[in-house]
Design an enzyme around this catalytic site. Sequence first.
Site, PDB file in Angstrom:
ATOM      1  N   LYS A  22     116.473  83.923  94.460  1.00  0.00           N
ATOM      2  CA  LYS A  22     115.439  84.723  95.151  1.00  0.00           C
ATOM      3  C   LYS A  22     114.863  83.898  96.304  1.00  0.00           C
ATOM      4  O   LYS A  22     114.740  84.387  97.418  1.00  0.00           O
ATOM      5  CB  LYS A  22     114.334  85.071  94.161  1.00  0.00           C
ATOM      6  CG  LYS A  22     113.047  85.550  94.803  1.00  0.00           C
ATOM      7  CD  LYS A  22     111.973  85.904  93.805  1.00  0.00           C
ATOM      8  CE  LYS A  22     111.095  84.768  93.399  1.00  0.00           C
ATOM      9  NZ  LYS A  22     110.033  84.399  94.327  1.00  0.00           N
ATOM     10  N   ASN A  23     114.542  82.635  96.039  1.00  0.00           N
ATOM     11  CA  ASN A  23     113.818  81.819  97.030  1.00  0.00           C
ATOM     12  C   ASN A  23     114.699  81.260  98.129  1.00  0.00           C
ATOM     13  O   ASN A  23     114.209  80.639  99.058  1.00  0.00           O
ATOM     14  CB  ASN A  23     113.044  80.694  96.327  1.00  0.00           C
ATOM     15  CG  ASN A  23     111.864  81.268  95.556  1.00  0.00           C
ATOM     16  OD1 ASN A  23     111.573  82.464  95.655  1.00  0.00           O
ATOM     17  ND2 ASN A  23     111.218  80.443  94.757  1.00  0.00           N
ATOM     18  N   CYS A 118      97.237  84.641  95.613  1.00  0.00           N
ATOM     19  CA  CYS A 118      97.770  85.240  94.387  1.00  0.00           C
ATOM     20  C   CYS A 118      97.147  84.472  93.228  1.00  0.00           C
ATOM     21  O   CYS A 118      96.363  83.551  93.428  1.00  0.00           O
ATOM     22  CB  CYS A 118      99.289  85.182  94.370  1.00  0.00           C
ATOM     23  SG  CYS A 118      99.880  83.521  94.128  1.00  0.00           S
ATOM     24  N   ARG A 123      96.966  80.100  98.469  1.00  0.00           N
ATOM     25  CA  ARG A 123      98.195  80.229  99.253  1.00  0.00           C
ATOM     26  C   ARG A 123      97.928  80.388 100.760  1.00  0.00           C
ATOM     27  O   ARG A 123      98.339  81.331 101.401  1.00  0.00           O
ATOM     28  CB  ARG A 123      99.033  81.400  98.747  1.00  0.00           C
ATOM     29  CG  ARG A 123      99.264  81.480  97.247  1.00  0.00           C
ATOM     30  CD  ARG A 123     100.119  80.396  96.662  1.00  0.00           C
ATOM     31  NE  ARG A 123     101.486  80.399  97.098  1.00  0.00           N
ATOM     32  CZ  ARG A 123     102.452  81.125  96.526  1.00  0.00           C
ATOM     33  NH1 ARG A 123     102.156  81.953  95.559  1.00  0.00           N
ATOM     34  NH2 ARG A 123     103.691  81.048  96.959  1.00  0.00           N
ATOM     35  N   ASP A 307     107.830  75.551  89.672  1.00  0.00           N
ATOM     36  CA  ASP A 307     108.266  76.836  89.102  1.00  0.00           C
ATOM     37  C   ASP A 307     108.866  76.672  87.712  1.00  0.00           C
ATOM     38  O   ASP A 307     109.199  77.668  87.080  1.00  0.00           O
ATOM     39  CB  ASP A 307     109.307  77.495  90.020  1.00  0.00           C
ATOM     40  CG  ASP A 307     108.706  77.915  91.339  1.00  0.00           C
ATOM     41  OD1 ASP A 307     109.459  78.244  92.255  1.00  0.00           O
ATOM     42  OD2 ASP A 307     107.463  77.881  91.454  1.00  0.00           O
ATOM     43  N   ARG A 399     110.147  90.752  89.412  1.00  0.00           N
ATOM     44  CA  ARG A 399     110.129  90.292  90.809  1.00  0.00           C
ATOM     45  C   ARG A 399     111.166  89.192  91.024  1.00  0.00           C
ATOM     46  O   ARG A 399     111.669  89.010  92.110  1.00  0.00           O
ATOM     47  CB  ARG A 399     108.746  89.714  91.157  1.00  0.00           C
ATOM     48  CG  ARG A 399     107.654  90.735  91.215  1.00  0.00           C
ATOM     49  CD  ARG A 399     106.428  90.160  91.828  1.00  0.00           C
ATOM     50  NE  ARG A 399     106.751  89.450  93.070  1.00  0.00           N
ATOM     51  CZ  ARG A 399     105.859  88.788  93.802  1.00  0.00           C
ATOM     52  NH1 ARG A 399     104.606  88.729  93.386  1.00  0.00           N
ATOM     53  NH2 ARG A 399     106.190  88.171  94.905  1.00  0.00           N
TER      54      ARG A 399
HETATM   55  C1  EPZ Z   1     107.551  78.457  97.753  1.00  0.00           C
HETATM   56  O1  EPZ Z   1     106.238  78.942  97.960  1.00  0.00           O
HETATM   57  C2  EPZ Z   1     108.158  79.316  96.653  1.00  0.00           C
HETATM   58  N1  EPZ Z   1     108.213  80.704  97.093  1.00  0.00           N
HETATM   59  C3  EPZ Z   1     107.313  79.205  95.383  1.00  0.00           C
HETATM   60  O2  EPZ Z   1     107.955  79.962  94.367  1.00  0.00           O
HETATM   61  C4  EPZ Z   1     107.293  77.735  94.962  1.00  0.00           C
HETATM   62  O3  EPZ Z   1     106.469  77.608  93.811  1.00  0.00           O
HETATM   63  C5  EPZ Z   1     106.719  76.897  96.119  1.00  0.00           C
HETATM   64  O4  EPZ Z   1     107.519  77.093  97.297  1.00  0.00           O
HETATM   65  C6  EPZ Z   1     106.711  75.404  95.795  1.00  0.00           C
HETATM   66  O5  EPZ Z   1     108.008  74.974  95.508  1.00  0.00           O
HETATM   67  C7  EPZ Z   1     109.262  81.103  97.844  1.00  0.00           C
HETATM   68  O6  EPZ Z   1     110.130  80.321  98.197  1.00  0.00           O
HETATM   69  C8  EPZ Z   1     109.288  82.554  98.228  1.00  0.00           C
HETATM   70  P1  EPZ Z   1     104.446  75.795  99.680  1.00  0.00           P
HETATM   71  P2  EPZ Z   1     105.389  78.457  99.268  1.00  0.00           P
HETATM   72  O7  EPZ Z   1     104.186  76.242 101.062  1.00  0.00           O
HETATM   73  O8  EPZ Z   1     106.296  78.294 100.423  1.00  0.00           O
HETATM   74  C9  EPZ Z   1      99.830  74.690 100.166  1.00  0.00           C
HETATM   75  C10 EPZ Z   1     108.111  81.601  92.736  1.00  0.00           C
HETATM   76  O9  EPZ Z   1     107.640  81.659  91.603  1.00  0.00           O
HETATM   77  N2  EPZ Z   1      99.978  75.249 101.517  1.00  0.00           N
HETATM   78  O10 EPZ Z   1     105.445  74.694  99.457  1.00  0.00           O
HETATM   79  O11 EPZ Z   1     104.225  79.362  99.406  1.00  0.00           O
HETATM   80  C11 EPZ Z   1     100.010  75.745  99.086  1.00  0.00           C
HETATM   81  O12 EPZ Z   1      98.787  76.403  98.841  1.00  0.00           O
HETATM   82  C12 EPZ Z   1     107.253  81.106  93.863  1.00  0.00           C
HETATM   83  O13 EPZ Z   1     109.288  81.907  93.050  1.00  0.00           O
HETATM   84  C13 EPZ Z   1      98.890  75.157 102.398  1.00  0.00           C
HETATM   85  O14 EPZ Z   1      97.834  74.626 102.059  1.00  0.00           O
HETATM   86  O15 EPZ Z   1     104.886  77.024  98.774  1.00  0.00           O
HETATM   87  C14 EPZ Z   1     100.471  74.942  97.906  1.00  0.00           C
HETATM   88  O16 EPZ Z   1      99.358  74.352  97.258  1.00  0.00           O
HETATM   89  C15 EPZ Z   1     105.846  80.817  93.406  1.00  0.00           C
HETATM   90  N3  EPZ Z   1      99.028  75.685 103.643  1.00  0.00           N
HETATM   91  C16 EPZ Z   1     101.321  73.844  98.530  1.00  0.00           C
HETATM   92  O17 EPZ Z   1     100.921  73.770  99.910  1.00  0.00           O
HETATM   93  C17 EPZ Z   1     100.198  76.273 104.061  1.00  0.00           C
HETATM   94  O18 EPZ Z   1     100.270  76.704 105.234  1.00  0.00           O
HETATM   95  C18 EPZ Z   1     102.816  74.124  98.497  1.00  0.00           C
HETATM   96  O19 EPZ Z   1     103.037  75.410  99.011  1.00  0.00           O
HETATM   97  C19 EPZ Z   1     101.273  76.365 103.151  1.00  0.00           C
HETATM   98  C20 EPZ Z   1     101.149  75.833 101.886  1.00  0.00           C
END
Ligand code: EPZ
Length: 421
Positions: A22-23, A118, A123, A307, A399
Amino acid sequence: MEKFSIEGPSKIRGEIKISGSKNSSLPILAATLLFNKPVIIKNLPKVKDINTMISLLRSLGSKVILSKDRRIAKIYNKKKIKTFASYSLVKTMRGSILVLGPLVAKYFQSKISLPGGCLIGARPINYHLDALKKLGMDYILKDGYILAKSKGKLKGATIKFPKISVGATENSIIAACLAKGITILKNCAVEPEIKDLTNFLNLGGANITWKGRTCKIVGVTTLNKTEYSVMSDRIEAGTFCVAATITGGNLDVLNFDAKIINTELNLLKKFGAKIKIYKKKLSIKGPKNIKSVTNIKTGEYPGVATDMQSQLMVLMCKANGKSYITENIFENRFMHVAELRRLGAKIIIKKNKAFVEGNTKFIGAELMSSDLRASVSLVLAAMVSKGKSIIHRIYHLDRGYENIENKLKKIGVRIKRLNYE
Ligand code: EPZ
């Protein structure tokens, strides 16, 4: 609304075929907006988030033809694409923000709803917006929307992410493909899904190279006709490996490259699992007694995947000793704990650490899903509970896990999907 009824305890045996990731599919589908020529994406998982992304692409004007089994998408972008992504679509899936980079890079504008937070955290998308701004995107936030535009093509830049972010890395790589000049992205996320994205883009004629966490993108003018098969889902594979470990089962996990979950497999070996790795599959045998692994902490790849945190916590509940798990990525990713306590788990949360009592005897109960990965941890716990468990709001599971009850039924789990008002 649908729910699962699961009779435990179960012991799993047999084999399981892992679906597409998915990701990895989500950023790759978003990146097809960069193409003028037809793109074929194969091995898509049949999960709700992919349907949502395809609906979003169609709402933007992409022509998407799906095969009967919905695993192959043929995508044709007409000359003029709309650049508006509505709240109704974006609110159902935060990954929609990944169309921002390609739309501005290709069409020099986009109006896209801010993705909400969420249950697992606020996020924010500040790293996405800051990076795209450095590439030449101007934007304002108005009425919950991002109104973005650029004066013609984006321009290459050197950008260092303040914090490692999967989505911000993906959005920036996609946008930089059509920018003028060279973009250097530093402190990138290096998850396998991101490498899958860059393999797809390079196959389409992009010019992307990696050195550790630094990604270099030399802008090109157009991308070519491309056919690409998405990688397998490492979190699904890891989840089923935890299932075999927790039930003392015997499982062949087919159709994926085990080395991408090396970190998690080494952990499962510490819990006592016996694992044999082959070219495109692995065999895993769960232990009679689950050894205790005193502490686990999640981190950016190649650290332990966030995850996988909830699934590993269930394993800790059954291990023969106390342990604790530290969640370093999201600020509120312990939603499953309250539900596990309903089964009998003894877990204490202190900030981003969960302290877990081992040797728990789970007794079946009614449970509520909250987010995708928390929900699957309830399924794992129900599988090793005595008696019947009912898991509500399983749309969270749909999902990101394809056909999970049929896959589980095939390996011996007594699970039924029930409809109820
Ligand atoms: C991706 O989310 C995945 N989703 C998530 O999987 C996964 O848990 C996550 O990466 C971490 O590996 C998809 O790929 C669709 P991040 P993403 O940006 O990109 C903070 C699932 O269950 N952050 O690496 O949103 C954020 O809040 C999902 O499949 C900011 O502060 O994760 C988090 O604490 C859940 N500002 C950390 O960084 C930003 O602009 C990591 O988030 C972006 C992120």
